[in-house]
Design an enzyme around this catalytic site. Structure first.
Site, mmCIF file in Angstrom:
data_model
loop_
_atom_site.group_PDB
_atom_site.id
_atom_site.type_symbol
_atom_site.label_atom_id
_atom_site.label_comp_id
_atom_site.label_asym_id
_atom_site.label_seq_id
_atom_site.Cartn_x
_atom_site.Cartn_y
_atom_site.Cartn_z
ATOM 1 N N GLY A 165 -13.483 -3.041 0.193
ATOM 2 C CA GLY A 165 -14.804 -2.446 0.350
ATOM 3 C C GLY A 165 -15.082 -1.365 -0.675
ATOM 4 N N ARG A 186 0.830 -1.205 0.000
ATOM 5 C CA ARG A 186 0.000 0.000 0.000
ATOM 6 C C ARG A 186 0.865 1.257 0.000
ATOM 7 N NH1 ARG A 186 -5.089 -1.948 3.680
ATOM 8 N NH2 ARG A 186 -6.227 -2.765 1.900
ATOM 9 N N GLY A 245 -11.094 -7.770 -0.840
ATOM 10 C CA GLY A 245 -9.892 -8.003 -0.049
ATOM 11 C C GLY A 245 -9.357 -9.405 -0.199
ATOM 12 N N LYS A 259 -20.664 -14.435 2.727
ATOM 13 C CA LYS A 259 -22.073 -14.191 3.039
ATOM 14 C C LYS A 259 -22.859 -13.518 1.925
ATOM 15 C CE LYS A 259 -22.063 -13.378 8.021
ATOM 16 N NZ LYS A 259 -22.088 -12.224 8.920
HETATM 17 P P1 ADP Z 1 -13.744 -10.637 -0.439
HETATM 18 O O1 ADP Z 1 -12.881 -10.159 0.709
HETATM 19 O O2 ADP Z 1 -12.929 -10.987 -1.637
HETATM 20 O O3 ADP Z 1 -14.877 -9.713 -0.722
HETATM 21 P P2 ADP Z 1 -15.286 -12.327 1.336
HETATM 22 O O4 ADP Z 1 -14.723 -11.592 2.500
HETATM 23 O O5 ADP Z 1 -16.722 -12.177 1.022
HETATM 24 O O6 ADP Z 1 -14.406 -12.035 0.021
HETATM 25 O O7 ADP Z 1 -15.089 -13.895 1.562
HETATM 26 C C1 ADP Z 1 -13.849 -14.498 1.753
HETATM 27 C C2 ADP Z 1 -13.951 -15.648 2.690
HETATM 28 O O8 ADP Z 1 -14.962 -16.552 2.313
HETATM 29 C C3 ADP Z 1 -12.659 -16.427 2.732
HETATM 30 O O9 ADP Z 1 -12.101 -16.330 4.018
HETATM 31 C C4 ADP Z 1 -13.085 -17.864 2.436
HETATM 32 O O10 ADP Z 1 -12.450 -18.822 3.248
HETATM 33 C C5 ADP Z 1 -14.564 -17.835 2.730
HETATM 34 N N1 ADP Z 1 -15.271 -18.897 2.010
HETATM 35 C C6 ADP Z 1 -15.355 -19.090 0.690
HETATM 36 N N2 ADP Z 1 -16.051 -20.205 0.419
HETATM 37 C C7 ADP Z 1 -16.409 -20.760 1.606
HETATM 38 C C8 ADP Z 1 -17.149 -21.931 1.992
HETATM 39 N N3 ADP Z 1 -17.663 -22.741 1.086
HETATM 40 N N4 ADP Z 1 -17.289 -22.145 3.325
HETATM 41 C C9 ADP Z 1 -16.795 -21.314 4.242
HETATM 42 N N5 ADP Z 1 -16.107 -20.194 3.936
HETATM 43 C C10 ADP Z 1 -15.905 -19.914 2.626
HETATM 44 MG MG MG Z 2 -13.148 -10.185 2.867
#
Ligand code: ADP
Ligand code: MG
Length: 414
Positions: free
Chosen positions: A395, A35, A372, A213
């Protein structure tokens, strides 16, 4: 919007530069200085043009609701920005880089007044001030009074209307002073804007959504469904959609309060939402010895095949092929959220398959990763160079898609 290159004479001008030095660190030891490096083009340009820089950033979180003042002090100590100032000094050996342990008051003012052309003063973590996150007008006024202009280069904080991101430029703009986008911001805004307003030649536009989620991603799902030809879904949230369709998901993660939402999406998408047809499942999320990992079909209608006690942790081999096929035809791709628990070796294949598919699009399509965890997966697996753009803002990149290109820290510069 003005870019730094369009600012009038910078020589001798005091410029407030909001950067994102929110680096992973512990006890002042920085684990990853990306960063800080990402802000260098902007800082170098301003230094070379003789500006005097007041650099501000937040680092970590200070929970002001904490009633015990000693605990607040502990949180402050854990998020001291001095380590970033030191690192910046190492990265710019020709430039004088000072650190001010105060970010308000007489000492700060004196330090700013003492700056010579081409010198940098990094002020202490903006969040040491309680008013920062509330966009306190008094705080913004004090900060704005120190400088002659503002450059925003903290893309990762542009979705937050704080004193340092919105309050200061708002006031400076009202005084007729120049406020501009730095290089990092410019690149992020230009690249993400392509995903906000797809052109005819960008079709098919494919979005890939994964992660944990549904409830975190509702706004982005809604927005992408309006813009995209296909929305591919993986990660834990796929099981909420599967459940909404009446399938047996075993012990997979599911948000029961989002089932109705998922059904509405599926109805409105009219076949444009693509879901996994198989999954890698386990009887233990924790990597304990002897845990069972199986590949199962989930394509079966009601009463599918994920056994009780097993949960889906990645998309399966058929899904990988199916998704690769869809992605291979895309001309524009936006990806957020890993396909599985990529932190564990056993559940990386789905996320890697998406990376591979995007590598295959090199030169043929515009491909963006924002988020992230997804961005860190892309880097960890060595695919960063295969993307047209990997956003530095988790975000912020999502909010930019959700809000049709609008972010408070960008709009204020217009
Ligand atoms: P980003 O940061 O890219 O927006 P998120 O924070 O929404 O992504 O999600 C990332 C997390 O989701 C990771 O820590 C990953 O382990 C978890 N994840 C992905 N698939 C599953 C699953 N099937 N069961 C539990 N956790 C999951
Ligand atoms: Mg995340």
């Amino acid at each position: 919007m003005l870019t730094i290159e369009q600012m009038s004479s910078l020589k001798g001008k005091k410029i407030y530069v909001r950067v994102d030095f929110n680096v992973p660190q512990k006890g002042g030891v920085i684990r990853d200085d990306n960063r800080i490096r990402a802000a260098l083009p902007t800082l170098k340009y301003l230094v070379e043009h003789g500006a005097r820089l007041v650099v501000m950033s937040h680092l970590g979180k200070i929970k002001w609701k904490e009633p015990d003042p000693a605990k607040i002090e502990e949180m402050k100590a854990a998020n001291n920005l001095e380590c970033a100032a030191i690192r910046l000094g190492e990265l710019l050996p020709e430039t004088k880089v000072y650190f001010s342990k105060d970010n308000r008051g007489e000492e700060l003012k004196k330090a700013v007044e003492g700056l010579k052309d081409g010198e940098i003063l990094v002020a202490q973590n903006t969040r040491y001030q309680k008013g920062e996150e509330k966009n306190d007008p008094e705080l913004a006024k004090e900060w704005a009074s120190l400088v002659d202009g503002f450059v925003m280069d903290a893309f990762g904080s542009a979705h937050r209307a704080h004193a340092s991101t919105v309050g200061v430029p708002e006031l400076l703009k009202a005084e007729g002073k120049e406020v501009a986008l730095g290089y990092l911001m410019l690149k992020e805004v230009e690249n993400l804007s392509k995903c906000v307003e797809p052109k005819e030649e960008d079709r098919p536009y494919v979005a890939i959504l994964g992660g944990f989620k549904v409830s975190d991603k509702i706004k982005v799902i809604d927005s992408l469904l309006k813009k995209c030809d296909y929305v591919i879904i993986g990660g834990a949230m796929a099981y909420t959609f599967k459940k909404a369709m009446g399938m047996n998901i075993g012990s997979s993660p599911c948000e029961y309060d989002q089932l109705e939402y998922a059904r509405t999406c599926l109805r409105e998408a009219n076949g444009r939402i693509l879901l996994p047809v198989d999954a890698v499942v386990t009887d233990s999320f924790e990597p304990v010895e002897g845990r069972k990992i199986l590949t199962v079909d989930t394509i079966i209608e009601k009463g599918g095949k994920i056994p009780e006690g097993f949960e889906g942790c990645d998309i399966g081999p058929k899904t990988r092929e199916f998704y690769k096929e869809i992605i291979s035809k895309a001309r524009l791709v936006f990806w957020n959220g890993p396909m599985g628990v990529f932190e564990q070796d056993a559940f990386q294949e789905g996320t890697k398959a998406i990376c591979e598919a995007i590598r295959g699009l090199k030169g043929k399509a515009f491909t963006v990763c924002g988020g992230g965890d997804s961005a860190s997966a892309v880097k960890q697996f060595g695919y960063k160079a295969d993307f047209s753009h990997v956003s530095t803002g988790g975000g912020a990149s999502l909010e930019m898609i959700e809000n049709d290109g609008h972010l408070p820290g960008v709009d204020v510069l217009k």
